[in-house]
Structure formats: C-alpha cells, structure tokens
Motif scaffolding. Structure first.
Motif, PDB file in Angstrom:
ATOM      1  N   LEU A  50       0.766  -1.130  -0.257  1.00  0.00           N
ATOM      2  CA  LEU A  50       0.136   0.104  -0.024  1.00  0.00           C
ATOM      3  C   LEU A  50       0.970   1.504   0.120  1.00  0.00           C
ATOM      4  O   LEU A  50       0.676   2.314  -0.775  1.00  0.00           O
ATOM      5  CB  LEU A  50      -0.939  -0.161   1.198  1.00  0.00           C
ATOM      6  CG  LEU A  50      -1.733   1.151   1.361  1.00  0.00           C
ATOM      7  CD1 LEU A  50      -2.696   1.422   0.277  1.00  0.00           C
ATOM      8  CD2 LEU A  50      -2.693   0.931   2.608  1.00  0.00           C
ATOM      9  N   VAL A  51       2.243   1.213   0.711  1.00  0.00           N
ATOM     10  CA  VAL A  51       2.761   2.300   0.924  1.00  0.00           C
ATOM     11  C   VAL A  51       3.522   2.717  -0.491  1.00  0.00           C
ATOM     12  O   VAL A  51       3.509   3.878  -0.771  1.00  0.00           O
ATOM     13  CB  VAL A  51       3.834   2.367   1.926  1.00  0.00           C
ATOM     14  CG1 VAL A  51       4.786   3.315   1.924  1.00  0.00           C
ATOM     15  CG2 VAL A  51       3.236   2.407   3.488  1.00  0.00           C
ATOM     16  N   ARG A  52       3.912   1.612  -1.296  1.00  0.00           N
ATOM     17  CA  ARG A  52       4.657   1.783  -2.452  1.00  0.00           C
ATOM     18  C   ARG A  52       3.785   2.352  -3.637  1.00  0.00           C
ATOM     19  O   ARG A  52       4.065   3.217  -4.332  1.00  0.00           O
ATOM     20  CB  ARG A  52       5.123   0.511  -2.935  1.00  0.00           C
ATOM     21  CG  ARG A  52       6.242   0.142  -2.227  1.00  0.00           C
ATOM     22  CD  ARG A  52       7.083  -1.060  -3.086  1.00  0.00           C
ATOM     23  NE  ARG A  52       6.300  -2.263  -3.409  1.00  0.00           N
ATOM     24  CZ  ARG A  52       6.363  -3.238  -2.564  1.00  0.00           C
ATOM     25  NH1 ARG A  52       6.986  -3.502  -1.470  1.00  0.00           N
ATOM     26  NH2 ARG A  52       5.559  -4.270  -2.914  1.00  0.00           N
ATOM     27  N   ALA A  53       2.444   1.789  -3.393  1.00  0.00           N
ATOM     28  CA  ALA A  53       1.421   2.312  -4.309  1.00  0.00           C
ATOM     29  C   ALA A  53       0.912   3.715  -3.854  1.00  0.00           C
ATOM     30  O   ALA A  53       0.843   4.589  -4.879  1.00  0.00           O
ATOM     31  CB  ALA A  53       0.049   1.296  -4.380  1.00  0.00           C
ATOM     32  N   SER A  54       0.913   4.154  -2.866  1.00  0.00           N
ATOM     33  CA  SER A  54       0.676   5.370  -2.409  1.00  0.00           C
ATOM     34  C   SER A  54       1.569   6.416  -2.826  1.00  0.00           C
ATOM     35  O   SER A  54       1.315   7.603  -3.384  1.00  0.00           O
ATOM     36  CB  SER A  54       0.494   5.560  -0.747  1.00  0.00           C
ATOM     37  OG  SER A  54      -0.291   4.700  -0.274  1.00  0.00           O
TER      38      SER A  54
END
Length: 361
Positions: A50-54
């Motif tokens: 999720l953090v990478r996609a964010s």
C-alpha cells in the motif's frame, strides 16, 4: 472530489502508521519481546504494498498538476505536449486509484478458502436443468483457466443432458474470494431445443457459493446427525452400484440435508457429505452477518441473499446483465465458455467499493 480527499487522507494515515511501526520495532523493549516484534513486523510488511502504491499515486498527482499548469500557462507546441501528457497521466491516476482502493480494504480471511459451489435447476423444467448444466460447465472451465482444481461432490442428472443439482469444490488461490458473488438466482432467456414454435422461454437456476469450512470452524455433535445409506442411482433412477454406498446426512437442529453418491466407498461419501454440511453451517453464519451489514448500509453485492435474481443471460441479444451492479456485456457465448473474468472482477471491485465505503462510515 470528496471521495478522492477521503482516499488521500487514508493513504497518508497508512504511510504514517508504517513509519510509526518502523520506529516502534527499533525500541529496546520491543526487540526483547519476540512475539510483539513478530506481530508488528507482520503489520509493517502488510502495509508495504500500500505504501509503495501510495508513493506512486502521489507522484502521479504531482506530475499531473505540473502538466496542467504548463498547459495553462504556455502556448504553442509546448502547451499541446503538456495537455496530451495530462490526459495520459489522468488515465494512470484513475487506474492507480482503483488499485489503491483494493489495497485499502482489509482482506476477508475466508477469501483464500476453497469454494463449495452448489447449482440447482429452478423454474423451467428440462430447460432449467440444461441451463444448470451450462453454468456448471462455465464454472469448471473458468476454474481450469484460473489454474484451480475442481472436485465433484454430488450430481443429480436430468433429461437431455441437463442436471437437477450439482455440488463441487473449487480449490486455488482466492477461489472463494473470486466466486463468492456468484450466489443467487441466474435467469436465462432463449429458445429451448425442445421448442418447435421458436418462442423464447425464461428459465432459472440457483447458485450458492460457500467457503469450505474446517473442523475448527464448525463443531458438529454426532448426536445431531441422522445418517441414511442407500444405493447410488444414475439418470432415470437406475442403480449404478450394487452396494449401499450413497450417503444422506440430515442435521437435525437446522434441517439441512446433504447427499453424496459419487464415490463407490460409503466412507468417502460420508466424509464428503460432512465437508459440505460444515460449509453450509459456516455459510449460514457468514450470510447472516452479511445480511445484517446489508440492512445497516444498504449494500447491493454482499447481501448473502440466495433468493435474489442477480443475473440474466439473454441469448437473442448475446447479452449478460448483472442486476446488482448494472453491469452488461455482449459476449454471452464467451462467458458461458469460461471467460468469466471480466464479470467476476467487476463484482469483486464493487464489493471492495462497498467495504471501503462501509469502513469510512
């Protein structure tokens, strides 16, 4: 705009949570507690996608803002290039937002379970049984294309190659998670093979998709079971076995009845029937919870209502319509041939949107 703002807020909260977890995991008291460290590390790892996609999403937003500013503040070829880039970035942003919404929704622990699929012919006589057989082929072909395995539990054949009832298990990655929204009444509109006047008939079949239960999920008291054995029969009631190997189990407290006759061994048939019974009992609990959530939040997809008409297969128009999400495609032959991915994905995304909206309440 309000939905986008809420999404960005939740993304920033997730990034902050991951950073807080990283600092917490470095604390001496946490390092000394192996169990706590493992728990925090698991949550930290789960937030990583999720953090990478964010990060990618916020970079897209920044690039899109800059492209629009250049397009608005300059002239000529540079403005045209910036405007074209802004269009491409907007498409990427929308795709990234869809993916982020999926990642934000906590996964259902049942999604990775095998799926117990039950198909029964409804109104329409022999034509309904033929349609039930079409649905069975559709799901087994879709399972094969998805790299899943299927195991036949029970079948009751009808005339002309149709089936009155068929129960099978689908095993594979996210089998239940991807098939769960297939539960409900499926309606077909077509000219039956037995129709000499060329008139279109409407028939129906019901589909129930249950998560396969484990023994720890549902405890069954043997005293609550009534077990009958009988000889297996084929089409027309003809005996296909000389021994009483078929098994019928009745769960007295709920009245649920499960039959299995596809194995030559009575012991194997009993074991299969018990697996289906456990899954039905677990499904009753899951469906009750989903129905309660539906009443609270007016959900359309995950209601657990097995009697709801969910989909129409219209042969004259080569059309399939899912009434819950108002989704229509004109590739009926391909879908019945097993190309069900587009429909399944649309339903799963609708389910994600519902769960995301529910979580924001």
């Amino acid at each position: 705009m309000q939905e986008t703002d809420a999404l960005e807020t939740r993304l920033r909260e997730s990034v902050e949570r991951r950073e807080a977890l990283a600092h917490r995991m470095a604390e001496p008291e946490v390092l000394a507690d192996v169990g706590l460290l493992r728990e925090l590390a698991r949550e930290h790892s789960a937030l990583e996608p999720l953090v990478r996609a964010s990060e990618r999403y916020f970079k897209l937003l920044d690039d899109l803002r800059q492209a629009r500013e250049v397009a608005a503040e300059t002239d000529g070829e540079l403005a045209e290039l910036a405007a074209a880039e802004a269009v491409e970035l907007q498409v990427e942003r929308e795709a990234a937002e869809v993916e982020l919404r999926r990642l934000l929704v906590p996964g259902d622990p049942l999604d990775d379970r095998p799926a117990v699929v039950e198909i029964r012919a409804g109104t329409g006589g022999d034509e309904a049984a033929l349609f039930a057989a079409d649905l069975y082929r559709m799901y087994t072909r879709f399972a094969a294309e998805s790299g899943w395995e299927t195991e036949l539990i029970h079948t009751s054949e009808g005339a002309l190659g149709g089936v009155k009832e068929v129960v099978f298990i689908v095993r594979g990655t996210e089998a239940y998670g991807r098939l769960r929204y297939e539960s409900g009444v499926h309606r077909v509109q077509r000219v039956p093979e037995t129709e000499s006047q060329g008139r279109i008939h409407t028939s129906a079949a019901t589909v129930a998709v249950l998560p396969e239960a484990e023994e720890v999920d549902v405890r069954i008291d043997p005293a609550d079971l009534k077990i009958d054995v009988f000889r297996s029969s084929g089409p027309g009631g003809q005996s296909v076995n000389t021994t009483d190997s078929a098994v019928r189990i009745t769960h007295r407290p709920t009245g649920l009845v499960v039959s299995c006759q596809d194995e030559k061994s009575q012991h194997k048939n009993k074991a299969k029937a018990l697996r289906v019974l456990r899954s039905r009992l677990l499904d009753r609990e899951v469906a009750a919870q989903e129905a309660e959530r539906a009443r609270e939040r007016r959900m359309q997809v995950g209601t657990g209502d097995r009697s709801m008409k969910i989909r129409t297969y219209n042969f004259p128009q080569n059309r399939i319509t899912d009434h819950r999400i108002h989704f229509t495609i004109h590739r009926l032959d391909a879908v019945l041939g097993g190309d069900l991915g587009e429909v399944v994905e649309a339903l799963r995304l609708a389910g994600v949107e519902e769960r995301l909206a529910a979580g924001a309440e």
